[in-house]
Design a protein around this motif. Structure first.
Motif: not given
Length: 589
Positions: A104-115, A123-130, A166-171
């Motif tokens: 389910g993760l978009p392919g383009w996700l991995f070209s956005k600043g190496n999340p 970087v990853y969490m900013a994209l997840v927020r969107s 755990m910080h990821y799950l909290e976020q």
């Protein structure tokens, strides 16, 4: 308005104990005109809740798009759940697994600043927020406390099998609350102590995923979730298939026994899958635990409701069990199974793949072969091109092929390299000179484990013997919209070849005045794709186990239906045959 909460012992609906009897039904694996039918049949079996994942990559084919039209209209799907008087559980991930392309993760996700995926990486969490902010207008107003059907939202998905941030799950929890989600949050993990510990937080309600030994696994779950209701939120009653393997089925009696154990223990349940549906197009995922195994087009899953939406023996057996825990109307049952119609269609117009490539190619040049991701192609087919000239018999090699490469010299086939066979080299004949073209198929991105997010294409420098082969070009083959391809084929003269010498497109037309679903027999073809009226049904492959493709009735018209086949290798018959019943292939027994 209603209120749904998690109490000391039970789920509570308006402060009254409530047992969740759910079934998994992924809107993106079912034609939207069939959503209401499948939801109704879930209620008729005795379920009170529909569970669905949300496929981020399907909604967001690029970073600047979030598509909720037609078959991606999640809001309409949830409204149909509500209209049937049922509740909904939503699992937005962002990672879903689901045997779905890239989990389910978009392919383009991995070209956005190496999340760093599935972590608290900013970087990853900013994209997840969107992503979550785009979902908010759909989910927030459809929560139960606002008059909608949603009673639970899941945080991540079996995270304990992947990480322990755990910080990821909290976020994620904080983000889900910030966008307006107020219903209870859950997590799911297999009932192994380490997974249950690493995959959740004290503030989240833990549920389990398993398909057997229910009493034992509920006991393990209770050790890590000492209060509140027990729930198996992925009760595996079937399994998925890989190309080249057998078709998986499970014993009806064993599945019924495990369901009875769950319900007798007072647990809530989500049947995974109630109705599996189809990996339409090229949406299937893959596993790679040392051997790459792409998932087939069918996601039938040996579910109570089969791929064509027909009740199975398992459906009726489950209904009998559920009837002891909920009220059922014996007069309110699905209609009897309908057989498909049998007829054949001649594929009378064809065109080599090369002509389509020459008309649509958009070449990117590079010294060494690029990955397909590097040119923004995250799904399907691409073509690589270079010039060669060798004297003696030589060997062309790559570091890795992801996932299948047909190698042509001056448009004559030299050989095929397959990732699942770990092929990396092919022989070039003495005196080989001219244009080297490689048709590259992405057969589905890994959906589970450490290889999530890996790039596709030809990996690493290419060599002829020990000498690097430089100066490459790469072009995607555009298949997301085949309107231009349809026009090109429709203007071709009719032929009477009787065979398909690939790689070739072939076209035919047919009427379907009686309506209803169809089953397309692919046993006389080798490997490729099929479209009907511009909609891609999915892949076929002679290695099986799947032998037919499901054709949803809503795709069809009374007159003038168009079928287009891309045969990559060869087919004995330039004929499309429709048969009476689905054939998903041989089982172990």
């Amino acid at each position: 308005m209603s209120v749904f909460t998690i109490g000391e012992q039970d789920f509570l609906l308006n402060d009254q104990p409530h047992r969740i009897l759910a079934g998994a039904l992924h809107y993106f694996r079912v034609h939207p005109d069939q959503w209401a039918d499948r939801i109704r049949k879930a209620r008729q079996m005795g379920l009170n809740t529909i569970e669905t994942y949300v496929a981020w990559n399907l909604h967001a084919p690029s970073e600047d798009v979030f598509d909720t039209s037609a078959g991606l209209d999640l809001g309409r799907f949830l409204d149909l759940v509500a209209a049937e008087g049922m509740h909904a559980i939503v699992r937005p991930g962002p990672y879903i697994c689901a045997e779905w392309d890239n989990g389910g993760l978009p392919g383009w996700l991995f070209s956005k600043g190496n999340p760093v995926i599935r972590t608290s990486d900013p970087v990853y969490m900013a994209l997840v927020r969107s992503y979550m902010e785009a979902l908010a207008p759909i989910l927030v107003p459809r929560q139960i406390d606002r008059g909608g059907p949603i009673i639970l939202v899941q945080i991540e998905n079996e995270y304990g099998a992947y990480g322990s941030d755990m910080h990821y799950l909290e976020q994620l929890v904080e983000l889900n609350r910030e966008i307006g989600l107020s219903v209870p949050f859950t997590t799911v993990d297999q009932p192994e102590p380490a997974m249950l510990i690493n995959g959740s937080l004290p503030s989240l309600h833990k549920t389990g995923s398993f398909g057997g030994k229910s009493t034992e696994r509920l006991a393990t779950l209770r050790e890590h979730q000492p209060t509140g209701p027990l729930m198996c939120s992925e009760f595996w009653i079937g399994w998925f298939d890989h190309w080249g393997a057998h078709h998986h089925t499970t014993s009806v009696q064993e599945s019924v026994h495990e369901l009875e154990e769950l319900l007798a223990a007072g647990a809530s349940v989500n049947v995974y899958m109630f109705h599996g549906g189809t990996n339409f197009g090229m949406s299937n995922g893959a596993n790679d635990k040392g051997v790459y195994q792409p998932t087939v087009t069918s996601y039938d899953y040996d579910a109570p409701l089969d791929e064509a939406g027909q009740p199975t023996e398992k459906y009726w057996a489950f209904r009998e069990v559920l009837g002891r825990y909920t009220e059922l109307d014996d007069q309110d049952i699905p209609a009897p199974r309908q057989a498909g119609q049998e007829f054949s269609v001649s594929l009378t117009q064809d065109m080599p793949l090369w002509e389509y490539l020459d008309a649509t190619a958009s070449w990117t040049q590079s010294q060494d072969p690029l990955t397909t991701d590097a040119v923004g192609s995250f799904n399907g087919f691409s073509v690589y091109r270079s010039q060669i000239s060798v004297g003696e018999r030589s060997v062309l090699s790559f570091s890795e092929v992801r996932d299948r490469a047909q190698i042509f010299l001056n448009r004559e086939l030299l050989g095929t390299l397959s990732r699942d066979q770990k092929d990396r080299a092919v022989t070039l004949p003495a005196g080989a000179a001219g244009t080297l073209e490689i048709v590259l198929e992405d057969q589905g991105r890994v959906n589970y484990g450490e290889r999530l997010g890996e790039a596709k294409g030809l990996i690493g420098p290419a060599h002829i013997n020990d000498v690097p082969l430089r100066d490459w070009e790469l072009s995607p083959l555009p298949f997301s919209d085949i309107a231009a391809l349809s026009i090109m084929l429709a203007t071709r003269p009719e032929t009477a070849n009787g065979v398909l010498a690939g790689p070739v497109f072939a076209r035919g037309t047919f009427d379907h005045p009686l309506g209803g679903d169809l089953f397309l027999d692919t046993q006389h073809w080798t490997k490729g794709l099929v479209w009907i009226n511009g909609f891609c049904l999915g892949r076929y492959w002679g290695r099986g186990p799947q032998r037919t493709l499901y054709v949803p009735g809503p795709l069809l018209r009374p007159e003038g239906n168009e079928i287009i086949v891309l045969e990559l290798q060869a087919a004995q018959r330039a004929v499309a045959s429709f048969v009476a019943a689905h054939d998903l292939g041989h089982t172990e027994f």
